[in-house]
Structures are given as C-alpha cells and as structure tokens.
Design a protein around this motif. Sequence first.
Motif, PDB file in Angstrom:
ATOM      1  N   ASN A 112       0.889  -1.128   0.145  1.00  0.00           N
ATOM      2  CA  ASN A 112      -0.062   0.044   0.121  1.00  0.00           C
ATOM      3  C   ASN A 112       0.907   1.302   0.072  1.00  0.00           C
ATOM      4  O   ASN A 112       0.350   2.270  -0.579  1.00  0.00           O
ATOM      5  N   LYS A 113       1.988   1.208   0.566  1.00  0.00           N
ATOM      6  CA  LYS A 113       2.920   2.315   0.686  1.00  0.00           C
ATOM      7  C   LYS A 113       3.527   2.734  -0.719  1.00  0.00           C
ATOM      8  O   LYS A 113       3.790   3.975  -0.875  1.00  0.00           O
ATOM      9  N   HIS A 114       3.672   1.600  -1.402  1.00  0.00           N
ATOM     10  CA  HIS A 114       4.290   1.963  -2.715  1.00  0.00           C
ATOM     11  C   HIS A 114       3.487   1.935  -3.733  1.00  0.00           C
ATOM     12  O   HIS A 114       3.691   2.209  -5.102  1.00  0.00           O
ATOM     13  N   CYS A 115       2.140   1.761  -3.826  1.00  0.00           N
ATOM     14  CA  CYS A 115       1.058   1.637  -4.846  1.00  0.00           C
ATOM     15  C   CYS A 115       0.401   3.070  -4.711  1.00  0.00           C
ATOM     16  O   CYS A 115       0.149   3.814  -3.430  1.00  0.00           O
ATOM     17  N   SER A 116      -0.258   3.427  -5.731  1.00  0.00           N
ATOM     18  CA  SER A 116      -0.854   4.918  -5.559  1.00  0.00           C
ATOM     19  C   SER A 116      -2.334   4.872  -4.936  1.00  0.00           C
ATOM     20  O   SER A 116      -2.720   5.882  -4.559  1.00  0.00           O
ATOM     21  N   SER A 117      -2.878   3.709  -4.817  1.00  0.00           N
ATOM     22  CA  SER A 117      -4.208   3.302  -4.283  1.00  0.00           C
ATOM     23  C   SER A 117      -3.935   2.211  -3.440  1.00  0.00           C
ATOM     24  O   SER A 117      -2.957   1.080  -3.505  1.00  0.00           O
ATOM     25  N   GLU A 118      -4.839   1.967  -2.240  1.00  0.00           N
ATOM     26  CA  GLU A 118      -4.995   0.969  -1.445  1.00  0.00           C
ATOM     27  C   GLU A 118      -5.016  -0.494  -2.343  1.00  0.00           C
ATOM     28  O   GLU A 118      -6.098  -0.654  -3.007  1.00  0.00           O
ATOM     29  N   VAL A 119      -4.498  -1.525  -2.176  1.00  0.00           N
ATOM     30  CA  VAL A 119      -4.398  -2.791  -2.949  1.00  0.00           C
ATOM     31  C   VAL A 119      -5.115  -3.912  -1.926  1.00  0.00           C
ATOM     32  O   VAL A 119      -5.622  -4.752  -2.493  1.00  0.00           O
ATOM     33  N   ALA A 120      -4.830  -3.655  -0.774  1.00  0.00           N
ATOM     34  CA  ALA A 120      -5.465  -4.618   0.158  1.00  0.00           C
ATOM     35  C   ALA A 120      -5.552  -4.186   1.477  1.00  0.00           C
ATOM     36  O   ALA A 120      -4.896  -2.835   1.997  1.00  0.00           O
ATOM     37  N   ARG A 121      -6.558  -4.568   2.339  1.00  0.00           N
ATOM     38  CA  ARG A 121      -6.634  -3.965   3.782  1.00  0.00           C
ATOM     39  C   ARG A 121      -7.028  -5.158   4.768  1.00  0.00           C
ATOM     40  O   ARG A 121      -7.921  -6.134   4.350  1.00  0.00           O
ATOM     41  N   LEU A 122      -6.575  -5.233   5.819  1.00  0.00           N
ATOM     42  CA  LEU A 122      -7.330  -6.169   6.630  1.00  0.00           C
ATOM     43  C   LEU A 122      -8.138  -5.257   7.999  1.00  0.00           C
ATOM     44  O   LEU A 122      -7.597  -4.534   8.591  1.00  0.00           O
ATOM     45  N   PRO A 123      -9.134  -5.992   8.254  1.00  0.00           N
ATOM     46  CA  PRO A 123      -9.925  -5.205   9.357  1.00  0.00           C
ATOM     47  C   PRO A 123      -9.255  -5.369  10.595  1.00  0.00           C
ATOM     48  O   PRO A 123      -8.610  -6.619  10.840  1.00  0.00           O
ATOM     49  N   ALA A 124      -8.934  -4.488  11.385  1.00  0.00           N
ATOM     50  CA  ALA A 124      -8.379  -4.629  12.574  1.00  0.00           C
ATOM     51  C   ALA A 124      -9.034  -5.153  13.764  1.00  0.00           C
ATOM     52  O   ALA A 124     -10.109  -4.823  14.103  1.00  0.00           O
ATOM     53  N   PHE A 125      -8.428  -6.007  14.587  1.00  0.00           N
ATOM     54  CA  PHE A 125      -8.833  -6.572  15.753  1.00  0.00           C
ATOM     55  C   PHE A 125      -8.699  -5.642  16.863  1.00  0.00           C
ATOM     56  O   PHE A 125      -7.697  -5.161  17.084  1.00  0.00           O
ATOM     57  N   THR A 126     -10.051  -5.456  17.857  1.00  0.00           N
ATOM     58  CA  THR A 126      -9.846  -4.780  19.124  1.00  0.00           C
ATOM     59  C   THR A 126      -8.795  -5.722  19.944  1.00  0.00           C
ATOM     60  O   THR A 126      -8.661  -6.799  19.792  1.00  0.00           O
ATOM     61  N   GLU A 127      -8.258  -4.979  21.000  1.00  0.00           N
ATOM     62  CA  GLU A 127      -7.497  -5.768  21.906  1.00  0.00           C
ATOM     63  C   GLU A 127      -8.592  -6.742  22.700  1.00  0.00           C
ATOM     64  O   GLU A 127      -7.903  -7.809  23.054  1.00  0.00           O
ATOM     65  N   SER A 128      -9.675  -6.638  22.931  1.00  0.00           N
ATOM     66  CA  SER A 128     -10.667  -7.429  23.377  1.00  0.00           C
ATOM     67  C   SER A 128     -10.937  -8.728  22.549  1.00  0.00           C
ATOM     68  O   SER A 128     -10.996  -9.705  22.849  1.00  0.00           O
TER      69      SER A 128
END
Length: 525
Positions: free
Chosen positions: A298-314
């Motif tokens: 994602n840092k090296h591409c002009s648009s987001e190519v992938a993402r993962l939903p983040a888990f909360t601590e709980s």
Amino acid sequence: VLDNHGAMLHRELSSQICTPSVRDDFLNASFPNNFQWAVSSESFKVEGGWSEGGKGETIWDRFSHEGHVFENQTADMACDSYNKLDYDVYLLRGLMTRTFQFSLSWARIFPTGLRGSLSETGVLYYDQLINTLLQSGIEPSVTLHHWDLPQALQEKGGWNNASIVEAFKDFADFCFSRYGDRVKTWSTFSSPWVISHFGYGTGDHPPRITDPVVVTFNILRSHAEAWHVYNDKYRKQQGGKVGVSLNSDWTEPQNPSQPQDIEAAERYLHFTLGWFAHPIFVNGDYPVKLTGQILEKNKHCSSEVARLPAFTESERKRIQGTADFFGLNHYTSYLVSQVNGGCLPGLNNVGDFQTHVDPAWPPTVSSSIYSVPWGLRRLLNYISDEYTSVSGVPIYITGNGVPTGYNTNLLNDTQRVDFLKKYINEALKAINLDGVSVERFTVQSLMDGFEGPQGYSERFGLHYVNFDDMDRPRTPKESAYVYSQIIENNGFEPNSSPKQMARSEASRRAFLPPSDVPSKSKVVK
C-alpha cells in the motif's frame, strides 16, 4: 517489519533430509498405540436430499442449479447418504476405522440459518447417524461448517455481514447442546481459507463474490465465539475438544540459494495458513509477515491494494488460544519464487510470490494436486515449531487424499494407494523421527461424492459410487482394502514396502464385488 525466524525455519526444513534417497526412504514401523485412524465425508458432497425433511437451500444448491458445475451436475441426490445411513456405517465398520469425520448441514438443522427455523427432522437425521456410529464402535468427529452456508444467510451478506458471527455462535450452541453428550471432537470450520479465497476472492466457488476483505475476520470471530460457548457451557459436563481444520500446502523456494525465494515461500504460508492459524494459536492477531507485506504494498502503490480489518484488544484476547487441537487438511506442495505483483489486488499479486511445480512430481487428475509426500513431514514440523509448540495442542490430520478421474480404472486405484501409503508414512516419520505430536490421520473420503465445480468428475472415495444408478451402489476400491490393512497393522509391517503390499493386495482381490466392504468378518456386532 518482517522478522527472519520463518525464513530461517524454512531453510532448516528444506535442508533437512535433503538428499532424495534419504528423504524418500520408507519407514517400516508402527504408529503409537493410541493413534486415531479416521475417514471423512462432507454433508453437501454425499447427503443428497437437498430439500427433504424441510432442509433449506444452501449456496452450493444455488450454485449447481445455476449451471456452474461440470456438465450441469448437482448435489440434489449426491450419494443419497440421507437415505443410506445404515449402509454407510456398514462400510465404515468394514474399514476398521474407529473415527468418522463428517460435517453437519447448517441448513438441514436451521433451514434459514437461524434457530427460529429449526427442523426437527434434520436434527433427528444426525441423531440417528451419531447413535448408529456409536453402536458400531465408531467415534463421531463433527465439523460444524464445511462451506455449505444456508442461502438465506448469504442473501443477508453471508460471511461479509458481521451478524453472521452471532448466527454461527447460536448454531454451534444448539449443536453442542443436542449432540455433545455423544460427540467428543468438534471442528468449527474445515478449510475456511477456501471459503475466503475461492468463494469471496476469485469467485470460483459460491457465492461467486470477489470481495474477501472481511470474510476471514468474521470467520475467526465466529470460530472464537463457538469455542467459548463450548468452554463456558459444555466442556465441564461433556469433556470434549473443539478445534479448527485449516488447509495448507507446503512450499519450497524455487531457488533455495536465493534469499528472496526463501522469503516468498514463507510469505505464501503466512498468506494462507498463517492468516487463520496465527490469530488462533499464537497471539490473537494476523502474522507480521502478512500485515507487513500489505503495508509495504500500500505504501508503494498509488491506491490501496489490500486491507485487513483490525481486531480490537478484546477481540484479540477472545481469539487467542481458542483450539484444543490443530486440524490440518493437506494435499500437495509447491515451489515458490519472488515476483513483483505490481499494484493489482489478489493473493499472488499482493504477496509478491508465484507458485510452480517440479516436473518430476507425479501429477493427478486435479490440476492443483501433485504427489509430494515429503512435503507433509516438513509442513508438520513447521506447524509444530510455529503454532503447536506455543499452544501445546496436538495435530490432527483431518484431510488427506487424492482424486482420480471418473473415466479411468475405477476400482484398482493404484495411484491413490501409492499416494496414501507415502503420505501416511511421512506422518509416521514426523511422529517417530521428529517427535511431532500428531494424533490422527483422516483419509478423504469414505466414498466418491460431489466435488464442487468438478461435480462427479473427480473421485476422492475409498469406495466407488455409481452415479448412473439411482440406487447409488458403493463398491470398495483397492485403496479401501489397503487402508483397512494399514489400520489393522497400526502402520507398516517390518520388511514390507509399498510395492510389495500393493502387489499382495491386488493378487488377493483381483475382483471387487459391488456393494461389499473390505472384510465382512471384521464387522463389529
């Protein structure tokens, strides 16, 4: 961002037993006395009765009815196991197996996927199956979900809708309460990566969606909630185990002298196995090599190519440690090289890896399965080091087998015999030579069945099913006799070899009668 532990382990395992003459040696020895031998089937592949007893439609029913399967085949009748329960248990008794792994059809129990639609007829079908197994001295090992999601839940978004977590938790709760007095081993999911990748990624499987972003996230949370339901409400009284069955190939760097190929082979494992295993067996979160690679892309591409939903601590605390065993479904291995996948979405592109096969590896009728037995031993060592040494749980091999074609020699399935003997022997090596805690081996499958998009064109069964006959007779293949012998011997007799055993079996049973079992004399009364 990326640590080197996994790559170092890959190098160690790849160099371990490096010469083919040593690596491929056959170990004539026995398994531990308490080793569990199993055979499997899955609900939508064998049951049929797709609308009988009030069963609801599943995504695989819809998929096949819309013509997405080989030669427009459907699972409407499949092996008719819904009406041949006693027949199937009879076959199991003949195999000498003491464990039968099968999945429940969510839509047969809850036609809409929700408790309010409960079908007592469907519930009683599994009551009868479980009771018949126990009366035959066979332990039921139950998978709550093997891909066949109720269509009614899919119409609400399926695994992309967060509400499915509560629906699955409720389904699991009901199953534990109804069957848990007799069922002592549960898998929440079988090969959930296949659901995510092929159902919601490539669209090759139902529901034919190409948006896998939150599928794994919701499956992991669903698994954790089911485990906690059992742990909090049923474990003390029922004394069973709840785990998950994850599918994984083994990977080798295409060029072992190239660090980038070693890293790519490691990334492949984290993008497939680690995506599920790391949160459950390590720390409740995705592996660093997965999140780090996505961050870099994602840092090296002009648009987001992938993402993962983040888990909360709980959520991380809720997921971590939610398995009493590590279930492994394994069929093949790959060579992996480093490539620049660019900025296009997709597993290989984001992972910057490409898979290859060694031309020396024997192919099968499936384009994705090659016979690479030694890969299983290396994978078992990898899982032990990465996951089960942390959690201290045993490994169950919950799926291993190979398909043959429907127009080949159907009964003398020498390729399956060779495949199973060699893969079982590699599990034996992992136990006896490497000290890996493997407690079960499950052969897929009891009989030929409906194999997804391939329909009935690929045959995984130890028993041949004649799908042109409305009575669906089963006939044991050579592999049924051989597997029965391995079970009876609890491994491999000294001074025998795979070829010698195969010749002996073939000479004694040149003709295999229809609808019989390997040995009637072995039927438990």
